[in-house]
Write an enzyme that holds these catalytic residues in place. Structure first.
Site, PDB file in Angstrom:
ATOM      1  CG  LEU A  72      60.667 -44.862  11.428  1.00  0.00           C
ATOM      2  CD1 LEU A  72      62.177 -44.980  11.575  1.00  0.00           C
ATOM      3  CD2 LEU A  72      60.102 -46.071  10.717  1.00  0.00           C
TER       4      LEU A  72
ATOM      5  CB  SER B 105      63.115 -34.501   9.328  1.00  0.00           C
ATOM      6  OG  SER B 105      61.884 -34.990   9.810  1.00  0.00           O
ATOM      7  N   GLY B 106      64.688 -36.675  10.658  1.00  0.00           N
ATOM      8  CA  GLY B 106      64.908 -37.719  11.653  1.00  0.00           C
ATOM      9  C   GLY B 106      64.355 -39.086  11.333  1.00  0.00           C
ATOM     10  CG  ASP B 107      61.121 -40.511  13.668  1.00  0.00           C
ATOM     11  OD1 ASP B 107      60.827 -39.361  13.283  1.00  0.00           O
ATOM     12  OD2 ASP B 107      60.610 -41.029  14.676  1.00  0.00           O
ATOM     13  CD  GLU B 108      58.572 -36.152  10.352  1.00  0.00           C
ATOM     14  OE1 GLU B 108      58.957 -35.341   9.468  1.00  0.00           O
ATOM     15  OE2 GLU B 108      57.846 -35.818  11.303  1.00  0.00           O
TER      16      GLU B 108
END
Length: 197
Positions: free
Chosen positions: A95, A135-138
Site C-alpha cells: 500500500l 506484514s504491516g501494509d504488505e
C-alpha cells in the site's frame, strides 16, 4: 486390554470432543465379564489447540493467512502445477503511503482500513486462490491453476477497480493506491523464495 478412543460427537448441535477409556472387567480365570467405560470431555482443550494452530498460520487482525501459511500453500500449488502443467502467479502488493493514514487518523482507523482492504482483495480472487497479509501494509496473492495468463490480468484488473473506489472510515473517504509486482511459475522461477522476491 485397555483402549483409549478419541471421539467427536454432536451434542445439542455443538461439537464435543471426548476421550473414552474402555477396559475389560475379568474374573479370576481371565474371562471377560464386562467392560468399564469412562469418558473425559476435552472440548475446551481441543478448541484451545485449534486457536493456537490458527494463530500460528493466520494474521490476527485480518484473519488472512500469514507468510508461513502462504509459503506452504505456494509450495503445494507449485507441486500441483508441475503435474498439471499449469502456472501459478504470485502478486506482491504494497500500500502506498499507508503510514500517513496511521499518522493522521490513528492506528485503530488504520487497522479497520486493513480489514476492509482484505475483504476487497478476497472479493477479487477465486476460492482456491490465497490472499495473505505478509506484514504491516504488505499483502500477497497466489493465483493458482492458471492455464492462460489472461486469468492473472483479469484478477489484477479487478484489484485495480477495487482501489479506484474510495475506502470509507468514519464518514471520511480515503483514496488509496497500491504498488504491485507479479511473478509467474515456471516462467520467472521455480523457487518459492525467488517468486516471492
Amino acid at each position: 486390554e485397555k483402549r483409549v478412543v478419541e471421539d467427536q460427537r454432536l451434542v445439542r448441535g455443538k461439537k464435543r470432543y471426548l476421550v473414552v477409556h474402555i477396559s475389560p472387567f475379568k474374573d479370576k480365570n481371565k474371562n471377560v465379564l464386562g467392560v468399564t467405560v469412562t469418558t473425559h470431555d476435552i472440548t475446551n482443550l481441543k478448541q484451545h489447540e485449534e486457536t493456537i494452530i490458527h494463530m500460528a498460520y493466520h494474521d490476527p487482525l485480518t484473519g488472512l493467512p500469514n507468510r508461513r501459511l502462504f509459503i506452504d500453500r505456494l509450495k503445494n500449488a507449485i507441486s500441483i502445477s508441475k503435474r498439471n502443467r499449469t502456472k501459478v502467479a504470485v502478486v506482491f502488493m504494497d500500500l502506498d503511503n499507508f503510514k500517513e493514514v496511521n499518522d493522521t487518523l490513528g492506528h485503530l482507523a488504520g487497522d479497520r482500513l486493513l480489514v476492509d482492504i482484505s475483504k476487497r482483495l478476497l472479493a477479487c480472487t477465486r476460492d482456491y486462490d490465497t490472499v495473505a497479509r505478509l506484514s504491516g501494509d504488505e499483502f500477497s496473492l497466489m493465483i493458482s491453476n492458471i492455464v492462460h495468463i489472461d486469468e492473472v490480468i483479469h484478477i489484477i484488473g479487478r484489484i485495480k477497480t477495487q482501489f479506484d473506489k474510495p475506502f470509507r472510515l468514519n464518514g471520511t473517504a480515503i483514496n488509496l493506491t497500491a504498488s504491485m509486482g507479479v511473478s509467474i511459475y515456471p516462467d520467472d522461477s521455480d523457487s518459492v523464495e525467488e517468486l516471492i522476491k
